[in-house]
Every structure is written in structure tokens, then in C-alpha cells.
Design a protein around this motif. Structure first.
Motif, mmCIF file in Angstrom:
data_model
loop_
_atom_site.group_PDB
_atom_site.id
_atom_site.type_symbol
_atom_site.label_atom_id
_atom_site.label_comp_id
_atom_site.label_asym_id
_atom_site.label_seq_id
_atom_site.Cartn_x
_atom_site.Cartn_y
_atom_site.Cartn_z
ATOM 1 N N ASP A 30 0.881 -1.163 0.000
ATOM 2 C CA ASP A 30 0.000 0.000 0.000
ATOM 3 C C ASP A 30 0.926 1.221 0.000
ATOM 4 N N ILE A 31 0.423 2.387 -0.407
ATOM 5 C CA ILE A 31 1.282 3.574 -0.462
ATOM 6 C C ILE A 31 1.028 4.516 0.722
ATOM 7 N N THR A 39 -2.619 0.750 -4.547
ATOM 8 C CA THR A 39 -3.127 1.891 -3.786
ATOM 9 C C THR A 39 -4.567 2.227 -4.153
ATOM 10 N N GLY A 94 -5.339 5.202 -3.947
ATOM 11 C CA GLY A 94 -5.134 6.590 -4.385
ATOM 12 C C GLY A 94 -5.100 6.658 -5.898
ATOM 13 N N ASP A 117 -10.757 11.542 -5.152
ATOM 14 C CA ASP A 117 -11.548 12.312 -4.192
ATOM 15 C C ASP A 117 -12.080 13.595 -4.833
ATOM 16 N N ASN A 152 -12.628 3.876 -5.196
ATOM 17 C CA ASN A 152 -11.926 3.767 -3.907
ATOM 18 C C ASN A 152 -12.941 3.846 -2.776
ATOM 19 N N ASP A 175 -12.414 3.865 0.463
ATOM 20 C CA ASP A 175 -11.867 4.278 1.770
ATOM 21 C C ASP A 175 -12.669 5.395 2.423
ATOM 22 N N LYS A 229 -9.399 -1.605 -3.131
ATOM 23 C CA LYS A 229 -9.232 -2.507 -1.976
ATOM 24 C C LYS A 229 -10.379 -2.244 -1.029
HETATM 25 O O1 G3P Z 1 -6.902 8.518 -1.558
HETATM 26 C C1 G3P Z 1 -5.942 7.602 -1.138
HETATM 27 C C2 G3P Z 1 -6.413 6.876 0.076
HETATM 28 O O2 G3P Z 1 -7.761 6.540 -0.016
HETATM 29 C C3 G3P Z 1 -5.636 5.625 0.431
HETATM 30 O O3 G3P Z 1 -4.559 5.368 -0.374
HETATM 31 O O4 G3P Z 1 -2.400 4.209 -0.810
HETATM 32 O O5 G3P Z 1 -3.470 3.993 1.460
HETATM 33 O O6 G3P Z 1 -4.515 2.838 -0.532
HETATM 34 P P1 G3P Z 1 -3.697 4.013 -0.051
#
Ligand code: G3P
Ligand code: MG
Length: 390
Positions: free
Chosen positions: A27-28, A60, A62, A191, A242, A244, A290
Motif C-alpha cells: 500500500d502507499i 493503492t 489513491g 476524491d 476507492n 476508503d 481494496k
Molecule cells: O486517496 C488515497 C487513500 O484513499 C488511500 O490510499 O495508498 O493507502 O490505498 P492508499
């Protein structure tokens, strides 16, 4: 000096370097970087793996720029030496799998459809989409620049949007639906910066008739229909790249991610549809990124291809990939994804959780989703994995 992270691994290797049957997925954000700031041990870890030809990818949630620009960024921010720089074949961003929708063999293919691409800075996500092969990309900024009344409160950003807005392929003219702007699919690449405008436009389109901007579906609010007619009148599919809710930026506390935007739009959608229908209707959408299986399948394909680049076309046959260490900071994406992933090549994905990102091991706190191991940082994670594989 601290011992090399792989000394025990190296001492167990025969002189003629054996092909590793394991690999890494990093992951980044929160593992290698906190925005532009390298996390201690990240550069040393990647340099070691590159030097010893141990395959790895960056996976990622991202995005917001092309894969090659992102790789150049990371090589620079981690000051990776020339012989250890990351290659574009090693990175999967949130929207990378969406490129398959822009091919003619993609299922479904939107190559020549009118797609609304949402999120990111300036026009970068449109550039990414066009690089993937989408030929008819519209952004919320284009719509706002052409019809500022569509959202009365973004007038402060008129100069910003005018820097990159393009004329719309068709006007918004509900009286002449055949020739009015029609959106065939919506992709949230990164985002959103102007949540208000983007929420208003996505709401308009998801309530519309067949994605024709400015129309209102005659079926919506139709209480006789199972979901009150919502999303049963040809509205376009909505893909989030994404999921997240939170992510680890340069700020000490986790920040809202694309999942925060999704929840905000869901809240507005529920309120609007409930008022017309008397019950809450879930918005139809597809989540990618993810921890979802489809993203890990795509990532594993990239990893297998990258491993062949390093060790030859038949490496999967001669030395099957047995284990992939997924090193991440977010239990709900990195850890859950690796724990649940069903490999297509028979590899075991093992989750390694670091304490440098979203997960903070406050006194004795245990993560809601159990990793294989919890480590202080990426360097300790690589060291642990190498000792498992020595
Ligand atoms: O926008 C990026 C964030 O949602 C997470 O990035 O690299 O932790 O998967 P990462
Ligand atoms: Mg992360």
C-alpha cells in the motif's frame, strides 16, 4: 549500523540466486508515504527487494494522475537509486482497473460512450481517462462552466473551472431529449474537490430519465413500483474507484476519503428519495478498489506479469507464486482485502498491518480486522516476511 533487513534471508539463499516463490504488495499512503513525506525504512525496503529481484507491486486506493506520473512522484519522494526505481508495470492505482472499460473487449465497454469522470485536481482525471482510451469524457466542471445555475454556490470557483472546462458534447435541453446531454456511465476516479457540485450533479443524473441531464424520471416516486421507480428508468451505472472512508495523509489524524463522499451522496439520496416515496431507497452503485476481490484479481495479474518480466515467461510454471505479503495501514481495505482474496494462481495472500497510517495501536487497541501480523513499520514488515520465506 542496523543489520540489513534480509541478512537471515540472504544467508539461507544458495549462491546461485533462487527464484523467490513469494512476492510483496505494498500500500502507499500510510505505509511508504504520508502525502509527500517518506516513512522511515520505506526506501531501504524497496531498494533491497529490487536489488535481490524479489517481485513487488504498489497497490493503492489513491490516484488522480497517470500511473507513470505517480511512479515518477514516488521514485522522487523516496529518493530511490537509479537501479532500484519503480517501474510503471509495478503500480495499480484506484482507477487503473477502470481502464478495462475503455477497451473494446472490456465488459461492458464505454470506450465511445459519454462518461462523467468525477474527482481529482484540475483536468488530470480526464487526461487519465483519455489515456485509457475513453473518447467522450465530461467532467462536472464542464457542466458548471456551461450552466453555472446548475449549482448556485460554486460561483467562487468559476475561475478555477474555466482553466480546464471544455464545451459539452451536447447542450442540456430537456425539451429536446434526443439532442440533450446524456451520461452513459459515471466513474469517480479520485476524491472530489467540490463535493457540493458533484453531489448535486450525481443526484440529478441518478434521478434522471436514462441519464439525460436536466430530466426527471417519470417513474421516480412511483409508489407502486418495488423501489418506487428509482433507478429503473435507464439511469447510468455509478462506479466508485476507492471505498476508503478514511486515509492517512500528512495530517496526524486520518482524513475522509472517497468513501466519505460516497456516504455524503448516499445520505442526500436517501433523504430526497424518501420524501417522494416514503421509504429509504439504497442507491445502486459498484464499489471497486481494496478490499474488493476484483481489484485484487487485477493486482495479482499485474504482479504475475511483472514477475515474468524479471524471471522469464515460464516462471509461474517453474516456480509457482506461493505467497504474497500485503503490507498495509488500513484494516478495512488492505488487511480485509488480503485476508479475503481468493487467488487465481493458488498464492496465499498474507496481511501485514503497520502502525504508521490509519491504524494507530493506541494502548492495546486491536484492529477490527485481524492481520497475520502487526508491525511497527514497512521495514519491520519486510524483515518479518523475509524471515518467513528464508
Ligand atoms: O486517496 C488515497 C487513500 O484513499 C488511500 O490510499 O495508498 O493507502 O490505498 P492508499
Ligand atoms: Mg494506506
Amino acid at each position: 549500523p542496523t543489520p540489513c533487513i534480509g541478512s537471515r534471508y540472504l544467508s539461507s539463499q544458495p549462491t546461485n540466486q533462487r527464484i523467490p516463490s513469494f512476492a510483496f504488495a505494498f500500500d502507499i499512503d500510510g505505509v511508504l508515504l504520508r502525502s509527500s513525506n517518506p516513512i522511515p525504512g520505506a526506501s531501504e525496503s524497496l531498494t533491497y527487494l529490487q536489488k535481490h529481484k524479489i517481485p513487488f507491486i504498489l497497490l493503492t486506493n489513491g490516484g488522480g494522475k497517470t500511473e507513470s506520473k505517480r511512479v515518477n512522484d514516488i521514485n522522487h519522494k523516496l529518493s530511490l537509486p537509479d537501479n532500484s526505481k519503480i517501474d510503471v508495470s509495478q503500480i495499480i492505482q484506484s482507477h487503473t482497473p477502470i481502464s478495462e472499460f475503455a477497451t473494446t473487449h472490456g465488459v461492458p465497454s464505454y470506450k465511445h460512450s459519454t462518461v462523467l469522470v468525477v474527482g481529482g485536481d484540475h483536468d488530470k482525471c480526464r487526461q487519465v481517462a483519455e489515456m485509457y482510451g475513453f473518447t467522450n469524457v465530461v467532467t462536472p466542471g464542464d457542466i458548471f462552466a456551461a450552466y453555472p445555475d446548475v449549482w448556485p454556490f460554486s460561483s467562487n470557483f468559476t475561475d478555477y473551472y474555466s482553466q480546464f472546462a471544455r464545451p459539452l458534447p451536447r447542450p442540456i435541453n430537456p425539451e429536446d431529449p434526443e439532442n440533450s446531454l446524456k451520461i452513459d456511465a459515471i466513474f469517480v476516479f479520485n476524491d472530489p474537490r467540490d463535493w457540493a457540485l458533484d453531489i448535486q450533479l450525481l443526484l440529478d443524473i441518478m434521478l434522471s430519465r436514462e441519464g439525460i441531464v436536466g430530466t426527471y424520471s417519470s417513474k421516480n416516486g412511483n409508489k407502486e413500483l418495488e423501489n418506487c421507480g428509482y433507478q429503473s428508468d435507464g439511469q447510468p451505472p455509478l462506479y466508485y474507484s476507492n471505498p476508503d472512508l478514511l486515509w492517512a495523509s500528512a495530517y496526524p489524524l486520518s482524513r475522509l476519503g472517497q468513501g466519505g463522499f460516497r456516504e455524503a451522496l448516499d445520505g442526500v439520496w436517501k433523504a430526497v428519495t424518501k420524501s417522494a416515496c416514503g421509504k429509504e431507497i439504497d442507491m445502486k452503485k459498484t464499489l471497486m478498489g481494496k478490499p474488493h476481490q476484483s481489484t485484487y484479481e487485477y493486482a495479482e495479474k499485474v504482479l504475475v506479469r511483472h514477475r515474468e518480466q524479471g524471471w522469464g515467461k515460464d516462471v509461474l510454471e517453474s516456480t509457482p507464486l506461493k505467497r504474497v505479503y500485503m503490507i498495509g495501514d488500513n484494516p478495512e481495505s488492505d488487511i480485509m482485502g488480503a485476508n479475503n482474496y481468493k487467488s487465481r494462481v493458488g498464492a496465499e495472500w498474507m496481511s501485514v498491518l503497520t502502525k504508521t497510517g490509519v491504524f494507530r495501536a493506541r494502548e492495546g487497541e486491536k484492529p477490527a480486522i485481524e492481520p497475520k501480523v502487526i508491525v511497527d513499520n514497512v521495514r519491520e514488515g519486510v524483515k518479518w516476511a523475509l524471515n518467513q520465506s528464508g
